[in-house]
Scaffold this motif. Sequence first.
Motif, PDB file in Angstrom:
ATOM      1  N   ASP A  14      43.919  17.328 101.334  1.00 43.85           N
ATOM      2  CA  ASP A  14      44.299  18.502 101.896  1.00 43.85           C
ATOM      3  C   ASP A  14      43.542  19.510 101.240  1.00 43.85           C
ATOM      4  O   ASP A  14      42.907  19.451 100.067  1.00 43.85           O
ATOM      5  CB  ASP A  14      45.860  18.876 101.837  1.00 43.85           C
ATOM      6  N   ASP A  23      55.791  19.838 101.236  1.00 44.45           N
ATOM      7  CA  ASP A  23      54.335  19.645 101.324  1.00 44.45           C
ATOM      8  C   ASP A  23      53.836  19.007 100.183  1.00 44.45           C
ATOM      9  O   ASP A  23      52.644  18.641 100.183  1.00 44.45           O
ATOM     10  CB  ASP A  23      53.623  20.793 102.059  1.00 44.45           C
ATOM     11  N   GLY A 308      46.417  18.482 107.625  1.00 44.75           N
ATOM     12  CA  GLY A 308      46.696  19.653 108.036  1.00 44.75           C
ATOM     13  C   GLY A 308      45.846  19.587 109.404  1.00 44.75           C
ATOM     14  O   GLY A 308      46.513  20.000 110.576  1.00 44.75           O
ATOM     15  N   GLU A 309      44.779  19.093 109.721  1.00 45.73           N
ATOM     16  CA  GLU A 309      44.061  19.196 110.715  1.00 45.73           C
ATOM     17  C   GLU A 309      44.531  18.091 111.867  1.00 45.73           C
ATOM     18  O   GLU A 309      44.344  17.865 113.063  1.00 45.73           O
ATOM     19  CB  GLU A 309      42.491  18.914 110.744  1.00 45.73           C
ATOM     20  N   ASP A 639      56.688  18.535 115.731  1.00 43.02           N
ATOM     21  CA  ASP A 639      56.195  19.005 114.491  1.00 43.02           C
ATOM     22  C   ASP A 639      57.244  18.534 113.397  1.00 43.02           C
ATOM     23  O   ASP A 639      58.061  19.193 112.812  1.00 43.02           O
ATOM     24  CB  ASP A 639      56.649  20.604 114.393  1.00 43.02           C
ATOM     25  N   ARG A 643      52.896  18.103 105.335  1.00 45.00           N
ATOM     26  CA  ARG A 643      51.573  17.801 104.922  1.00 45.00           C
ATOM     27  C   ARG A 643      51.601  16.626 103.902  1.00 45.00           C
ATOM     28  O   ARG A 643      50.287  15.968 103.858  1.00 45.00           O
ATOM     29  CB  ARG A 643      50.921  18.945 104.558  1.00 45.00           C
TER      30      ARG A 643
END
Length: 758
Positions: A14, A23, A308-309, A639, A643
């Motif tokens: 990340d 996360d 995250g991407e 969702d 992360r």
Amino acid sequence: MTAALPASAHGIWDDAPAAGWEDAFLSGNGEYGIMVLGDPHAERVVVNHHRFVLPNGTHDARPPRLAYLLPRVRELALAGRRAEASRLLGGGRELRWTQSFHPGFALTIDAAGPGGAVEPGGAAGAGAAALPAGYRRSTDFRTGEVVVEWAGGERRGFVSRADGLVVLRLKAGDCVVGLTGDLPGRPADVRYETAAYQHGQDVFLRIRGHYPPVGGAYGFEGLALLTGDVRVLGDRVAVRGPALLTMVLDRPGTPPWRTAELEETLRVRSPAGYADLLARHAARHSPAYDRASLDLAVPAAERELPVGELLARQAADPQRPYPALVERLFHAGRYLLLSASGVLPPRLTGLWLGSWDAAWAGDFTTDANLNLQLAGANIGALPEVSEAYARLIGSQVDDWRRNAEAIYGARGLLAPSRTDGEHGHLFHMHDDWPFAAWLPGADWLLFPLYEHHLVTGEPLGELAGWLTEAAEFFADVLTVSAADGTVVVVPSYSAETGPLDDDGRPVHLAVNATMDIAAARHALATADAVTGTDRWAALRGRLPAYRVDERGALAEWAWPGYRSDEDHRHVSHLYPVWPLDEINPDDTPELAAAARRALVLRGDENLSAHGSLHRALVAARLRDGALAGENVAKILGNDMFFRSLMSSHNPGRETYNADAAHALPGVLIESLVHSRPGRVRLLPAPLPGLDRGVLRGATCRGRVTVEELAWDASSVRARLLSPVDQRLTVSSPYGDVAVELRAGRPVELVFGPRTDGT
């Protein structure tokens, strides 16, 4: 056959610290767990221990003595007066919960200015300052190492499976290291004290948490040894330059504290440097993790994307699986499952938690969640996970015996629907939640251990006796006969629902839950198999048949007049499909069609992760890849991943929960390989959108390893290996072939439109 995956597929990175503890990147050794948030100037590492549970008065809870009530309970239930029966069985009790899993404390690492003082923008300003150049945090699944690095600084850490230590290396300039119990939701009656001190040449940091005096344990302690240019600074430690921190944890049941023993443990285990400690740990962790992998032909550039991407690209097209994310979730799920398994198997939150408000006590919920998390353990070549699970079961079988005797006056085993890991007594029940009537628990919970035997060929050992006791329980409880001589299962409970009453409300206590019938049939048959007898064959023959309702669906209860709640998260009545494989398209095609109809009719209620993945596992067993894919899409497209690639219980990252993270690898394997002794089926239910790939290392029931399975739009290729000579049938979408496997000699097969195997 094909090249191994690049290292980038076996980790995540990340470009920003965790915004919240959910996360945080994770490491664990099956006993201790750490959560690394990754702020370069004000680091917080939350420290967990599998046995950190908050005393609440249920440590010594025992099952109620109810056997004398059972004749009347049965009479009422059979007369249709189920609510009365439930109230009689529940006895007006208050619903008592297991002791709640909780976080231990946080290790704080704050940038220091001249003299060791914390710089402004350190602890107080965490996250406010701009990130330094080159910032990156990462987790290496192959080693369990979490790294936070930036231009001019670096911190590395892991939890050692070899030495039982939390290990951190600090190379980020001057800093101040401390310990704090200031975590969200901390109960007012849990008190912390911290200290830093020097003992001889050694510098230690200590934290103690004091539990309220309600019985169960005295408190918990963390002790860290720091080496390098370090000195005591009040109740913290000032560090100049590189330093090594090692930590051990303890939870004494009674006073006194065992600090002196912890000090000695650290002195003995910590002389090696960071690299040597990591190598010792990796020698145990890496071979387990590396046994299986999934390659979905992801472009190299996509494998390099930050986590995250990956999540954002899946969110942009929620109904279509994004292969780069699916591939990473397979590896992350196996990593997290392994890391959470050791002294115990994974809890509802795995081994990690950053606040004191764990949903459902953060315990082991055994009527669905725990077994679903283990779906990929045996078939995913993780015997370490099965061994951890066996420790939990083995430590509680005596309690299951006490449950059976107290509640039913019966021999054998009656398992509870939840446990905190400290005992297995059944006490979580009241009028509306009749878990005393949940009869199939022992068969359900013993199945993963029996599956381990089917996969590995290892002797059953004491499991053979437990399987026999599961049958003995049913032999004692199945005593009420209908007019036609068949057995009636009453009281009965299809967790966690019941037939609807006249007002459309579920009344949970019932008669002839399909899961109960399946469990009884399986327990009796398995006991005969392991004992080499037909002692229970006659009773098995008197069990009621499964019922197909007027809609053509497998009914949740084999009893006339019941209406099911079709908007419910559980699908317990599909137990004979998964994991039992009793209902399947080969042997029972009509019942398989009815099971599929039941699955299609079932609503999603709150889209709980365990519900969707249970449905996906059933669909895969029914060889319906499209239906399995629909249910996987409910996880991927809603969702539900943080992360860290830990998952949530519900959409929108609501409630930190390991069900989806741990179960998804099992779903993917089941869609690609189904097995039973004597048969391996390749691509039984391939998921739409995952049109090509390579699965390595899947382990089959029947002692066969699929060393490699490669598929694309026109062919299937496989390499199989067995430790013993055996003959089996291998199936694929292109046909079947009989294969002779010789011990230790791999066999390669190719299937396609014009070839049935070679």
